[in-house]
Write an enzyme that holds these catalytic residues in place. Structure first.
Site, PDB file in Angstrom:
ATOM      1  N   ASP A 156     -12.976   3.527   6.519  1.00 15.57           N
ATOM      2  CA  ASP A 156     -12.529   3.259   5.150  1.00 15.57           C
ATOM      3  C   ASP A 156     -13.159   1.972   4.608  1.00 15.57           C
ATOM      4  O   ASP A 156     -12.480   1.132   4.020  1.00 15.57           O
ATOM      5  CB  ASP A 156     -11.004   3.169   5.091  1.00 15.57           C
ATOM      6  CG  ASP A 156     -10.456   3.419   3.684  1.00 15.57           C
ATOM      7  OD1 ASP A 156     -11.203   3.980   2.840  1.00 15.57           O
ATOM      8  OD2 ASP A 156      -9.286   3.080   3.425  1.00 15.57           O
ATOM      9  N   LYS A 187       2.616  -7.432   8.694  1.00 16.79           N
ATOM     10  CA  LYS A 187       2.414  -6.082   8.167  1.00 16.79           C
ATOM     11  C   LYS A 187       3.569  -5.228   8.653  1.00 16.79           C
ATOM     12  O   LYS A 187       3.777  -5.071   9.862  1.00 16.79           O
ATOM     13  CB  LYS A 187       1.080  -5.499   8.613  1.00 16.79           C
ATOM     14  CG  LYS A 187       0.764  -4.170   7.921  1.00 16.79           C
ATOM     15  CD  LYS A 187      -0.691  -3.777   8.075  1.00 16.79           C
ATOM     16  CE  LYS A 187      -1.012  -2.548   7.226  1.00 16.79           C
ATOM     17  NZ  LYS A 187      -2.460  -2.181   7.301  1.00 16.79           N
ATOM     18  N   VAL A 194       2.437  -6.114   3.227  1.00 21.32           N
ATOM     19  CA  VAL A 194       2.022  -7.320   3.955  1.00 21.32           C
ATOM     20  C   VAL A 194       2.784  -8.495   3.364  1.00 21.32           C
ATOM     21  O   VAL A 194       2.683  -8.771   2.165  1.00 21.32           O
ATOM     22  CB  VAL A 194       0.500  -7.540   3.860  1.00 21.32           C
ATOM     23  CG1 VAL A 194       0.116  -8.826   4.594  1.00 21.32           C
ATOM     24  CG2 VAL A 194      -0.251  -6.355   4.456  1.00 21.32           C
ATOM     25  N   GLY A 240       0.826  -1.197   0.000  1.00 20.75           N
ATOM     26  CA  GLY A 240       0.000   0.000   0.000  1.00 20.75           C
ATOM     27  C   GLY A 240       0.858   1.243   0.000  1.00 20.75           C
ATOM     28  O   GLY A 240       2.040   1.206  -0.345  1.00 20.75           O
ATOM     29  N   GLY A 241       0.256   2.352   0.395  1.00 21.90           N
ATOM     30  CA  GLY A 241       0.983   3.608   0.373  1.00 21.90           C
ATOM     31  C   GLY A 241       2.126   3.660   1.367  1.00 21.90           C
ATOM     32  O   GLY A 241       3.204   4.185   1.068  1.00 21.90           O
ATOM     33  N   MET A 242       1.911   3.105   2.563  1.00 23.39           N
ATOM     34  CA  MET A 242       2.921   3.199   3.617  1.00 23.39           C
ATOM     35  C   MET A 242       3.555   1.867   3.994  1.00 23.39           C
ATOM     36  O   MET A 242       4.666   1.841   4.515  1.00 23.39           O
ATOM     37  CB  MET A 242       2.299   3.817   4.878  1.00 23.39           C
ATOM     38  CG  MET A 242       1.819   5.243   4.706  1.00 23.39           C
ATOM     39  SD  MET A 242       1.170   5.936   6.251  1.00 23.39           S
ATOM     40  CE  MET A 242      -0.228   4.836   6.570  1.00 23.39           C
TER      41      MET A 242
END
Length: 250
Positions: free
Chosen positions: A127, A22, A7, A2-4
């Protein structure tokens, strides 16, 4: 990825099982990013529900950055199922391919139950969308990615004439009005109800609740949240549920 964070699939030798790790990307070591992952670990670890991925442990890597050890989910995202009518997972689930709406509604109801449980513990996800829902190999439903979840009432008290606001956080195409306005003090369980409505809206019309050419267009659409005119092919009761869930007055 993902963005940051990422996994990773890992093997826990002591129990001879696969787990999910993660971790933060190497370049994402800012204090606020680290705190976000720590907060996700604490929040997710505090809620136990069949549709919420269990957290096994929280540790640190050799650089001192947090590592979240979670149950490995062997499945597919709800978006993949929705967009691919011939996805092999449909056959594994034994679903009648002629009409999948009932199955989608059953999945949504499982998500609703998980969200309702989180709300009973004072936690708002913020979200909810098809991308953040996983379907296991035997039809299990998991609401994942609690990275921006928050405990209701944990915002800072206003100082002087200032109110508690933040830059909009979440997915623009689904946002509730209070999210688009950055009004953290107004975010509560009803914010997630809006997101559940926006998810149902996507299932019914195959496009997000908020569309536009620019970020400002999306934010304005979320702020106003005008009633949507569903066509006659959409079951009236489901259309009514959507418009009530996504009403501008929470």
């Amino acid at each position: 990825e993902g963005g940051m964070g990422r996994v990773l699939l890992a093997r826990q030798k002591s129990l001879q099982r696969d787990v999910a790790l993660k971790v933060l990307k190497r370049e994402e070591n800012r204090r606020d990013v680290v705190q976000t992952l720590l907060a996700e670990a604490v929040i997710t670890g505090s809620i136990e529900h069949p549709s919420i991925v269990p957290v096994h442990a929280l540790g640190r890597d050799k650089n001192g950055l947090p590592v979240l050890v979670m149950k490995r989910i062997d499945g597919v995202s709800w978006r993949s199922l929705f967009e691919k009518p011939n996805h092999p997972a449909w056959a594994k689930m034994g679903v009648d391919t002629s009409d999948k709406l009932d199955t989608h509604l059953e999945i949504l109801m499982s998500v609703c139950n998980a969200v309702h449980y989180a709300h009973s513990r004072g936690i708002v996800h913020r979200d909810i969308k098809l991308d953040n829902i996983m379907i296991g190999g035997f039809g299990e439903v998991y609401l994942v990615d609690w990275g921006i979840a928050m405990r209701v009432g944990e915002t800072k008290a206003p100082v002087g004439n200032q109110s508690e606001y933040e830059a909009p956080v979440g997915t623009l195409a689904y946002m509730a009005p209070e999210m688009a306005l950055g009004n953290v003090a107004e975010i509560d369980a009803r914010t997630d109800v809006y997101l559940l409505g926006a998810t149902l809206h996507f299932l019914l019309v195959e496009k997000p609740r908020h569309v536009g050419e620019t970020i400002l267009d999306l934010l304005m659409s979320a702020r106003d949240s005008e009633p949507y005119a569903y066509d006659a092919s959409i079951p009236a009761e489901l259309a009514a549920i959507c418009n009530r869930a996504m009403h501008v007055d929470k």
